[in-house]
Design an enzyme around this catalytic site. Sequence first.
Site, mmCIF file in Angstrom:
data_model
loop_
_atom_site.group_PDB
_atom_site.id
_atom_site.type_symbol
_atom_site.label_atom_id
_atom_site.label_comp_id
_atom_site.label_asym_id
_atom_site.label_seq_id
_atom_site.Cartn_x
_atom_site.Cartn_y
_atom_site.Cartn_z
ATOM 1 N N ASP A 48 4.397 -40.359 -21.549
ATOM 2 C CA ASP A 48 4.163 -39.206 -20.677
ATOM 3 C C ASP A 48 5.225 -39.232 -19.585
ATOM 4 O O ASP A 48 5.232 -40.132 -18.739
ATOM 5 C CB ASP A 48 2.746 -39.309 -20.082
ATOM 6 C CG ASP A 48 2.443 -38.162 -19.127
ATOM 7 O OD1 ASP A 48 3.328 -37.317 -18.893
ATOM 8 O OD2 ASP A 48 1.306 -38.129 -18.618
ATOM 9 N N TYR B 278 9.261 -21.534 -13.922
ATOM 10 C CA TYR B 278 9.956 -22.190 -15.039
ATOM 11 C C TYR B 278 11.466 -22.070 -14.847
ATOM 12 O O TYR B 278 12.210 -23.046 -14.972
ATOM 13 C CB TYR B 278 9.540 -21.552 -16.378
ATOM 14 C CG TYR B 278 10.332 -22.090 -17.557
ATOM 15 C CD1 TYR B 278 10.108 -23.376 -18.042
ATOM 16 C CD2 TYR B 278 11.334 -21.331 -18.166
ATOM 17 C CE1 TYR B 278 10.852 -23.881 -19.110
ATOM 18 C CE2 TYR B 278 12.076 -21.829 -19.229
ATOM 19 C CZ TYR B 278 11.831 -23.100 -19.697
ATOM 20 O OH TYR B 278 12.563 -23.606 -20.739
ATOM 21 N N LYS C 26 14.578 -25.076 -14.476
ATOM 22 C CA LYS C 26 15.771 -25.231 -15.314
ATOM 23 C C LYS C 26 17.050 -25.070 -14.496
ATOM 24 O O LYS C 26 18.077 -25.655 -14.832
ATOM 25 C CB LYS C 26 15.704 -24.258 -16.497
ATOM 26 C CG LYS C 26 14.602 -24.642 -17.488
ATOM 27 C CD LYS C 26 14.842 -26.040 -18.087
ATOM 28 C CE LYS C 26 13.782 -26.484 -19.055
ATOM 29 N NZ LYS C 26 14.057 -27.791 -19.678
ATOM 30 N N SER D 102 18.432 -24.862 -20.131
ATOM 31 C CA SER D 102 17.951 -23.645 -20.773
ATOM 32 C C SER D 102 18.932 -22.538 -20.460
ATOM 33 O O SER D 102 19.763 -22.672 -19.556
ATOM 34 C CB SER D 102 16.580 -23.300 -20.191
ATOM 35 O OG SER D 102 16.212 -21.978 -20.480
HETATM 36 N N1 LIG Z 1 12.156 -22.956 -27.173
HETATM 37 C C1 LIG Z 1 12.959 -22.330 -26.360
HETATM 38 O O1 LIG Z 1 13.141 -21.097 -26.462
HETATM 39 C C2 LIG Z 1 13.703 -23.098 -25.308
HETATM 40 C C3 LIG Z 1 14.771 -22.458 -24.674
HETATM 41 C C4 LIG Z 1 15.476 -23.128 -23.705
HETATM 42 C C5 LIG Z 1 15.116 -24.429 -23.362
HETATM 43 N N2 LIG Z 1 14.061 -25.018 -23.985
HETATM 44 C C6 LIG Z 1 13.746 -26.390 -23.582
HETATM 45 O O2 LIG Z 1 13.783 -27.232 -24.709
HETATM 46 C C7 LIG Z 1 12.965 -28.387 -24.470
HETATM 47 C C8 LIG Z 1 12.094 -28.624 -25.691
HETATM 48 O O3 LIG Z 1 11.223 -27.528 -25.835
HETATM 49 P P1 LIG Z 1 10.797 -26.920 -27.261
HETATM 50 O O4 LIG Z 1 11.128 -25.488 -27.235
HETATM 51 O O5 LIG Z 1 11.289 -27.781 -28.332
HETATM 52 O O6 LIG Z 1 9.205 -26.988 -27.109
HETATM 53 P P2 LIG Z 1 8.099 -27.826 -27.906
HETATM 54 O O7 LIG Z 1 6.824 -27.517 -27.228
HETATM 55 O O8 LIG Z 1 8.231 -27.576 -29.356
HETATM 56 O O9 LIG Z 1 8.530 -29.335 -27.614
HETATM 57 C C9 LIG Z 1 8.339 -29.920 -26.349
HETATM 58 C C10 LIG Z 1 7.761 -31.307 -26.563
HETATM 59 O O10 LIG Z 1 7.597 -31.923 -25.271
HETATM 60 C C11 LIG Z 1 6.374 -32.640 -25.316
HETATM 61 N N3 LIG Z 1 5.871 -32.855 -23.937
HETATM 62 C C12 LIG Z 1 5.276 -31.960 -23.123
HETATM 63 N N4 LIG Z 1 4.894 -32.568 -21.998
HETATM 64 C C13 LIG Z 1 5.259 -33.863 -22.096
HETATM 65 C C14 LIG Z 1 5.122 -34.980 -21.253
HETATM 66 N N5 LIG Z 1 4.484 -34.893 -20.065
HETATM 67 N N6 LIG Z 1 5.629 -36.164 -21.653
HETATM 68 C C15 LIG Z 1 6.236 -36.286 -22.866
HETATM 69 N N7 LIG Z 1 6.361 -35.258 -23.728
HETATM 70 C C16 LIG Z 1 5.900 -34.052 -23.334
HETATM 71 C C17 LIG Z 1 5.435 -31.772 -26.138
HETATM 72 O O11 LIG Z 1 4.329 -32.493 -26.649
HETATM 73 C C18 LIG Z 1 6.380 -31.265 -27.221
HETATM 74 O O12 LIG Z 1 6.372 -32.110 -28.357
HETATM 75 C C19 LIG Z 1 12.179 -28.083 -23.191
HETATM 76 O O13 LIG Z 1 12.789 -28.786 -22.111
HETATM 77 C C20 LIG Z 1 12.354 -26.584 -23.015
HETATM 78 O O14 LIG Z 1 12.254 -26.192 -21.679
HETATM 79 C C21 LIG Z 1 13.359 -24.385 -24.960
#
Ligand SMILES: NC(=O)c1ccc[n+]([C@@H]2O[C@H](COP(=O)([O-])OP(=O)(O)OC[C@H]3O[C@@H](n4cnc5c(N)ncnc54)[C@H](O)[C@@H]3O)[C@@H](O)[C@H]2O)c1
Length: 288
Positions: free
Chosen positions: A60, A158, A162, A143
Site C-alpha cells: 500500500d 486529480y 498529476k 498523465s
Molecule cells: N488510464 C488512464 O487513462 C490514465 C491516464 C493517465 C495517467 N494514468 C495513470 O496511470 C497510473 C496507472 O493507472 P491505470 O490507468 O493503469 O489504472 P488501474 O486502476 O488499472 O491501475 C492502478 C493500480 O494501482 C493500484 N493501487 C491503487 N491504490 C494503491 C495503493 N494505495 N497502493 C498500491 N497500489 C494501489 C490499483 O489496485 C491498481 O491495480 C495511475 O498513476 C494513473 O493516474 C492513467
Amino acid sequence: MEINSETVAVVTGGANGIGLALGEALIGRGARVALADINGERAKSVAAALGERAGGYACDVTDPASLATLADAVVGDFGGVDLLFVNAGIALGGTVIDIAPEEVQWLYDVNVIGAVSTVRAFYPALEARSAEKGAARIVFTGSENSVGLPALGPASVYTSTKHAILGIADALRRDLQETKVTVAIFCPGLTATRLWDARALRHDRYGGPVKMPEEEGAAMDAHLKAAGQDPALTARICLDGVAQDEFMIITDPVIRTFAERRHGEVGEALDRLDTRLADYGIASADGN
Ligand SMILES: NC(=O)c1ccc[n+]([C@@H]2O[C@H](COP(=O)([O-])OP(=O)(O)OC[C@H]3O[C@@H](n4cnc5c(N)ncnc54)[C@H](O)[C@@H]3O)[C@@H](O)[C@H]2O)c1
C-alpha cells in the site's frame, strides 16, 4: 538505459492496467519484474501468469512501512533494483468545490505522498545499484493532466496531483544530477484501463470500498475501450523512451493541443510582463 535480462524493475500499481502492461512489456524485453499492488492477491496471480521472471507483492503506497517491507523483499528476492516505476494511482472526478474532503486526502495520499514515499523506500537500493552498474532510473507515471488540461470532465484535484508529479519528477531530476540515478516522467493520455473503478478498493479511512453499479461499469469499459489507448502500446512507448534516456515520455498525440495551449499562455504572460516592465521603466532580466 538498456532494458535487458540483467534489468530488475519494480512496478507499483502493477496488478492492473498500465502497470501490468509495463510488467508484460518488461518481461518481453527480458527483464525481471516485481509487480506490487494494494491488491496483493491479484499482483501475485498476474505475476505467476508471467512466469518465473516476475514476482507479485502486496503493498500500500499510502503506508511507508509497507513500502519498506516491499523494498526489502524485492532486494532479497531479486538482488537489487535498476528501474523503479512509480505508477500506482487513483483517479476521481469532481471539482475543488464539490469533491468530498476525504477523497481529496485519498487522491493526495496515493498519487502524491505515495509517490514520494515510494521513491524514499527504494532510493537506497537504486543508489546501491547505480554505484555497482553505473545507472539506475526512476520513472514516474504522470498523465496528460501533468502537462495541460485535456478536454475531459471536471477532475480538478486529480489534475493537481498529476501536476505535482511533474514538479516532483523535474525537481528530483535536478536534485539527483550529481548522482547516477536518473529520473523520467511518463505521461499517458486516456488509456483503456479500469482506473475509473478505484473506489472498489478504497480504504475505510477515505470512505470505504464502493463498487460501481455493473451497468455503469460496463459503459465505462466500453467507452475506454473505444476512446482510450491500448495499455500495451502505452507501455511500449514508455519503455522505448526509458531505453532512450528521455526525461519526458508522452504516449498520446492528442496531448499536443492542450500542452501547447499551456505553453502558449506562459509565453503570452511573459510577453505582457515585458511590456509592463518597460512601461514602468524597469529593465527585464532573464534570471536563468
Ligand atoms: N488510464 C488512464 O487513462 C490514465 C491516464 C493517465 C495517467 N494514468 C495513470 O496511470 C497510473 C496507472 O493507472 P491505470 O490507468 O493503469 O489504472 P488501474 O486502476 O488499472 O491501475 C492502478 C493500480 O494501482 C493500484 N493501487 C491503487 N491504490 C494503491 C495503493 N494505495 N497502493 C498500491 N497500489 C494501489 C490499483 O489496485 C491498481 O491495480 C495511475 O498513476 C494513473 O493516474 C492513467
